[in-house]
Enzyme design. Structure first.
Site, PDB file in Angstrom:
ATOM      1  N   LYS A  17       0.836  -1.205   0.000  1.00  0.00           N
ATOM      2  CA  LYS A  17       0.000   0.000   0.000  1.00  0.00           C
ATOM      3  C   LYS A  17       0.868   1.251   0.000  1.00  0.00           C
ATOM      4  O   LYS A  17       0.584   2.220  -0.682  1.00  0.00           O
ATOM      5  CB  LYS A  17      -0.857   0.020   1.281  1.00  0.00           C
ATOM      6  N   GLY A 353      21.495   1.842  17.026  1.00  0.00           N
ATOM      7  CA  GLY A 353      21.067   0.741  17.884  1.00  0.00           C
ATOM      8  C   GLY A 353      20.879   1.200  19.313  1.00  0.00           C
ATOM      9  O   GLY A 353      21.193   2.339  19.671  1.00  0.00           O
ATOM     10  N   CYS A 380      25.200   6.860  14.243  1.00  0.00           N
ATOM     11  CA  CYS A 380      24.635   7.062  15.583  1.00  0.00           C
ATOM     12  C   CYS A 380      25.295   6.130  16.600  1.00  0.00           C
ATOM     13  O   CYS A 380      26.410   6.385  17.038  1.00  0.00           O
ATOM     14  CB  CYS A 380      23.115   6.907  15.513  1.00  0.00           C
ATOM     15  N   HIS A 513      21.379  10.406  11.419  1.00  0.00           N
ATOM     16  CA  HIS A 513      20.974   9.335  10.492  1.00  0.00           C
ATOM     17  C   HIS A 513      20.860   9.880   9.068  1.00  0.00           C
ATOM     18  O   HIS A 513      19.775  10.299   8.647  1.00  0.00           O
ATOM     19  CB  HIS A 513      19.623   8.767  10.920  1.00  0.00           C
ATOM     20  N   GLU A 515      20.724   8.348   6.401  1.00  0.00           N
ATOM     21  CA  GLU A 515      19.907   7.495   5.520  1.00  0.00           C
ATOM     22  C   GLU A 515      18.490   8.029   5.317  1.00  0.00           C
ATOM     23  O   GLU A 515      17.859   7.763   4.293  1.00  0.00           O
ATOM     24  CB  GLU A 515      19.857   6.052   6.054  1.00  0.00           C
TER      25      GLU A 515
END
Ligand code: GLN
Length: 537
Positions: A17, A353, A380, A513, A515
């Site tokens: 979706k 993490g 991180c 982060h 990404e």
């Protein structure tokens, strides 16, 4: 005027979706319209921030500091529009708001009920914080038939009535399975799912049928007949080879045209599919590949590092190389195995993490990358572990640790209130875990002539954060003397944001982060550079 498109799912979950909504957004944008994407999640957590990645995959972070569903990552990657806090809501958040209002006496003595009070809040959310979009696409999490999603379906039913059906479109995405044994395509689950949707008052206008194989016309006709949907609006989506092929496939199926026809709108421009074709070709045809190790705790669940996987792929696209991602479970990684496991690896990545488990394997792998001069990217927690490794092995601070998992050692990493003297910037009370981290976009100043400055080609960057602990700035000079530069700091100079090694081809740790901001059409420079260095290793 804003039109609303609601996307529901049927038969089973995880049939795309999010990707369908994101692809539709791209196509409509390409046609010249302004689009916004939103996600309504039926679970009771106020946000996914406190959920384990094993439960729900990655927690995606927005610029304005919301911890959201990973589908918002897809939305950003396909539409290029940065998501906001107001683009993701959960049942938990809605109930929280309604119950707080009740306690404040805002309902003036009325009986507070799911209908209308919960549904009213949902409807408010759908319209909230809008900025003259032509379309708002709202994806409803879960599938039709779940008890949990009922208030949402009821709310969108009412919503369509409120704004007028001509301004609201319902898309239902279902699975059309193929049975190998009888070599048949089955439409019955779709019929049942639509029946379920209609029983709660929603007649879909478009049905997207997810299938392993092309759906023959006679089956489409059957779906059209039984589900009361025009045959042109029965759209198939056959499994794509890479997710970046999805906009191409929906374009071929004329999804955008059918949507515009529904709203009686013109196609202002022709769709530009070139970038997606190029990306698809690069991903599928590249013979050359580079081995990248991802060492983390949640590697068994693919969705746990969704944005990271995508950002690496984007780095690969930029460098014309395929990423062969080797996922290594940090909890199972024995120190004695590190050499053999990392032997053929050209780049090592330690992602974000939490908690102690798996830290030893991570720290030893970082040591291996540092000594053997293998390109290393620590994100991180990965950067925090690189700091600990360097402190222990190069500064000879054997007790160096993070207060996150060792209350006694030397806290090179800690909560700000554990080491700031003025005590002004207190974060992470540890009592209330939801939303108490340093979240969202923060600036970092880059050191002149550092590797990181060369990569970003600028002096000031903005990146998204999600962490509670910080590297203690008091150790900066000691690290720098031994060759680990603090090459990015918060603008006031108090928080280390980036570290890099002097005598190493490519060793970078970032407290944020990156990404989350990488997009297929504009790969993040840090990932492009990391892959380039790994390719040359
Ligand atoms: N657990 C670490 C912290 O809270 C790192 C978090 C992360 O990697 N996102 O600071």
């Amino acid at each position: 005027m804003t039109r609303y498109i609601f996307v529901t799912g049927g038969v089973v979950s995880s049939i795309g979706k999010g990707l369908s909504s994101a692809s539709l957004a791209y196509l409509l944008q390409s046609r010249g319209y302004k689009v916004r994407l939103r996600k309504l999640d039926p679970y009771l957590n106020v946000d996914p921030g406190t959920m384990s990645p094993f439960q729900h995959g990655e927690v995606f972070v927005t610029d304005d500091g919301a911890e959201t569903d990973l589908d918002l990552g897809h939305y950003e990657r396909f539409s290029g529009v940065s998501a906001k806090k107001s683009d993701n809501i959960t049942t938990g958040k809605i109930y929280n708001d309604v119950l707080n209002r009740e306690r404040e006496g805002k309902y003036l003595g009325k009986t507070v009920q799911v209908i209308p009070h919960i549904t009213d809040r949902i409807k408010e959310f759908i319209k909230k914080d809008s900025s003259k979009e032509d379309f708002v696409i709202c994806e409803i999490g879960g599938i039709v038939g779940d008890i949990e999603s009922l208030p949402f379906i009821e709310a969108i039913r009412q919503f369509a009535n409120d704004v007028g059906k001509k301004n609201a479109l319902f898309i239902h995405l279902t699975l059309v399975p193929y049975l190998k044994s009888s070599d048949e395509i089955k439409t019955k689950p779709t019929q049942h799912s639509v029946k379920e949707l209609r029983s709660i008052g929603v007649q879909p206008d478009i049905i997207i049928c997810r299938s392993e194989r092309p759906i023959p016309l006679e089956h489409r006709k059957k779906i059209s007949l039984f589900c009361n949907v025009n045959i042109k609006n029965v759209i198939e989506t056959v499994d794509v080879r890479t997710i970046y092929e999805a906009p191409i496939s929906f374009y071929k199926e004329k999804l955008d045209i059918q949507v515009l026809n529904y709203f009686k709108l013109k196609t202002k421009k022709s769709v530009d599919l070139k970038p997606w074709k190029k990306i698809t070709k690069t991903i599928l045809q590249n013979k050359k590949q580079v081995n990248i190790a991802l060492i983390g705790k949640y590697v068994e669940l693919k969705d746990a590092y969704k944005s990271l996987d995508e950002a690496l792929t984007h780095g690969g696209i930029e460098n014309n190389i395929k990423i062969n991602l080797i996922r290594i479970d940090s909890e199972k990684l024995k120190i004695s195995e590190i050499k053999s496991k990392l032997k053929n690896i050209s780049g090592i990545l330690i992602p974000g993490g939490f908690g102690k488990r798996g830290t030893d394997g991570k720290i030893e792998s970082i040591k291996y990358a540092r000594i053997n001069k293998i390109p290393f990217l620590g994100i991180c927690y990965g950067m925090q572990m690189a700091i600990i490794e360097f402190a222990r092995n190069k500064l000879n601070l054997k007790k160096a640790t993070s207060s996150e998992f060792d209350k006694k050692g030397l806290h090179i990493i800690g909560l700000l209130n554990e080491w700031t003297k003025d005590g002004k910037k207190i974060q992470g009370t540890e009592k209330n875990l939801g939303g108490t981290m340093r979240l969202g976009s923060y600036d970092a100043k880059l050191k002149k002539n550092s590797l990181i400055q060369k990569i970003y080609k600028t002096n000031l960057i903005k990146e998204r954060h999600r962490h509670r602990y910080e590297v203690n700035i008091a150790f900066k000079d000691k690290f720098e003397k031994k060759g680990m530069l603090f090459s990015g700091l918060s603008p006031d100079g108090s928080l280390p944001e980036i570290i890099e090694l002097k005598n190493h081809p490519w060793f970078i740790g970032v407290q944020f982060h990156p990404e989350f901001k990488s997009r297929p059409l504009s790969p993040h420079p840090l990932f492009s550079s990391f892959i380039k260095a790994s390719k040359n290793h």
